[in-house]
Write an enzyme that holds these catalytic residues in place. Structure first.
Site, PDB file in Angstrom:
ATOM      1  N   SER A 119       0.833  -1.249  -0.010  1.00 49.25           N
ATOM      2  CA  SER A 119      -0.110   0.080  -0.114  1.00 49.25           C
ATOM      3  C   SER A 119       0.880   1.327  -0.028  1.00 49.25           C
ATOM      4  O   SER A 119       0.147   2.391  -0.035  1.00 49.25           O
ATOM      5  CB  SER A 119      -0.840  -0.057   1.144  1.00 49.25           C
ATOM      6  N   HIS A 140      -3.410  -4.227  -4.998  1.00 51.34           N
ATOM      7  CA  HIS A 140      -3.762  -3.664  -3.571  1.00 51.34           C
ATOM      8  C   HIS A 140      -5.186  -3.773  -3.132  1.00 51.34           C
ATOM      9  O   HIS A 140      -6.096  -3.131  -3.722  1.00 51.34           O
ATOM     10  CB  HIS A 140      -3.382  -2.047  -3.552  1.00 51.34           C
ATOM     11  N   GLU A 152      -6.863  -2.189  -6.308  1.00 51.20           N
ATOM     12  CA  GLU A 152      -6.162  -1.347  -7.273  1.00 51.20           C
ATOM     13  C   GLU A 152      -4.915  -2.094  -7.940  1.00 51.20           C
ATOM     14  O   GLU A 152      -4.262  -2.814  -7.495  1.00 51.20           O
ATOM     15  CB  GLU A 152      -5.471  -0.365  -6.615  1.00 51.20           C
ATOM     16  N   ASN A 190      -5.189   6.129  -1.348  1.00 53.10           N
ATOM     17  CA  ASN A 190      -4.327   6.758  -0.112  1.00 53.10           C
ATOM     18  C   ASN A 190      -3.903   8.017  -0.632  1.00 53.10           C
ATOM     19  O   ASN A 190      -3.678   9.052   0.016  1.00 53.10           O
ATOM     20  CB  ASN A 190      -3.128   5.725   0.043  1.00 53.10           C
TER      21      ASN A 190
END
Length: 384
Positions: A119, A140, A152, A190
């Site tokens: 991540s 991810h 992802e 993120n």
């Protein structure tokens, strides 16, 4: 390429959850962990989750039994021989992941896809010493994988298109919604969520609002499940700070600069729920103490919400301008990966580009900070 056998390296919460999705997706699944106790615990948890899901009607008892039958455990990485795709879910340490990928390249065939669930680390860095970096990509997943619908799919510069296609198909068969992104800090979710905490912290630094006022407005007016300060207390302020530091190390821009408020709270040991105090205080049962701050005054509610949302829109626009992902994929990622009520570009449609840019320009003029510089595509959209 056709994937029939999937391996998962790491039997913790993420690894066992990913293996559960693979087994339910119809794949022969190999789960490995170097710690025998962790491997046994992960496999036991996986099988219990399959039974619990059948009891709750998420899948049939027959599907649960079939998925459990497709699961194998491997005490050594040699068990991954014959896997068409292996996903590593090891701790976030670069040298550990590089070592694991070197081992996987030795064990698996030259056409096998090797995916990292990282991540925070660049996929290109993990693949830097690999013999076949073109066979490496990111997959991810979000925690916990059986409940979070997003994955992802991260393409590093060297990644073959066939590898991206195979990882995408596997994600779909696992029942997830894959979105494609390039290998850049934080990928999509993120990165694009950076302003949710950071811009809220800036407002507290300025004395514009209290954490409780901001949380109230983001929940009641914005539709977010948790306000930014409630969320930081839940995750851990130390964890949130380390993520902020990692982003700033990778790209030292003012938008990503960690907040001194976080630095101070961590230094004081106020880490959130786990220590009984963070932005809020908690009793022994984790119940939050009643706050003393008054609700935000009516004429400030919209301004508080628009300030945070405008920076969410701006960060997402920078990401799209850099080719990280498409606007539709960004919106999908933020809704499925973080349960946001709207994606940034859905917010943009609602507020209008002219309004968002006016908010950012006003902040730039008032503060003199380039953290409010407007992304080119957002500026262009406002002008047109």
């Amino acid at each position: 390429m056709s994937v029939k056998r999937v391996g998962v390296a790491g039997a913790g919460t993420m690894g066992s959850g990913i293996a559960q999705l693979a087994a339910l997706g119809g794949y022969e699944t190999v789960l490995h962990d170097p710690q025998p106790e962790a491997l046994a615990r992960g496999a036991e948890k996986l099988r219990a989750n399959l039974e619990r899901g059948a009891e709750r009607g998420r899948w049939s008892p027959e599907d649960a039994e079939a998925a459990a039958g497709r699961l194998e455990t491997a005490a050594a990485t040699d068990g991954f021989a014959g896997c068409d795709l292996v996903i590593e879910a090891a701790p976030e340490r670069l040298e550990l992941k590089r070592s694991l990928f070197a081992e996987l390249e030795r064990i698996c065939g030259p056409d096998a896809v090797l995916a990292t669930n990282t991540s925070s680390l660049p996929v290109a860095d993990i693949a830097a010493e690999a013999k076949r970096p073109q066979r490496i990509c990111g997959m991810h997943f979000f925690n916990p994988p059986p409940l979070m619908k997003l994955v992802e799919i991260v393409a590093a510069p060297a990644t073959d298109e066939e590898v991206v296609a195979a990882a995408t198909e596997v994600g779909e068969r696992m029942g997830r919604t894959p979105i494609r992104c390039t290998d850049s800090p934080g990928f999509v979710v993120n990165r694009c969520n950076r302003p949710y905490a950071l811009e809220s912290l800036r407002m507290v630094e300025e004395g514009a609002a209290t954490p409780e006022q901001i949380d109230t407005v983001m929940r009641e007016d914005g539709g977010y499940r948790m306000g930014p300060f409630e969320l930081m207390d839940l995750i851990g302020i130390d964890v949130n700070l380390e993520v902020a530091r990692s982003f700033h190390r990778q790209r030292p821009i003012s938008r990503w600069e960690p907040s001194p408020i976080q630095e101070r709270l961590v230094a004081e040991g106020r880490l959130g729920r786990k220590t009984g105090a963070g932005f809020y205080t908690y009793d022994e049962d984790g119940k939050r103490s009643a706050g003393e701050a008054a609700p935000a005054v009516d004429d400030a509610r919209t301004a508080i919400l628009e300030r945070v949302v405008s920076q969410l829109v701006n960060e997402a626009s920078f990401a799209v301008d850099e080719g990280v992902a498409t606007p539709d994929d960004v919106d999908t990622a933020m809704r499925l990966g973080l349960n946001h009520p709207r994606g940034p570009f859905e917010w943009l449609d609602e507020l209008g580009a002219a309004r968002v840019v006016a908010v950012l320009d006003g902040l730039r003029e008032r503060t003199g900070s380039d953290r409010y510089d407007v992304a080119a595509s957002l500026r262009s959209r406002a002008e047109s």
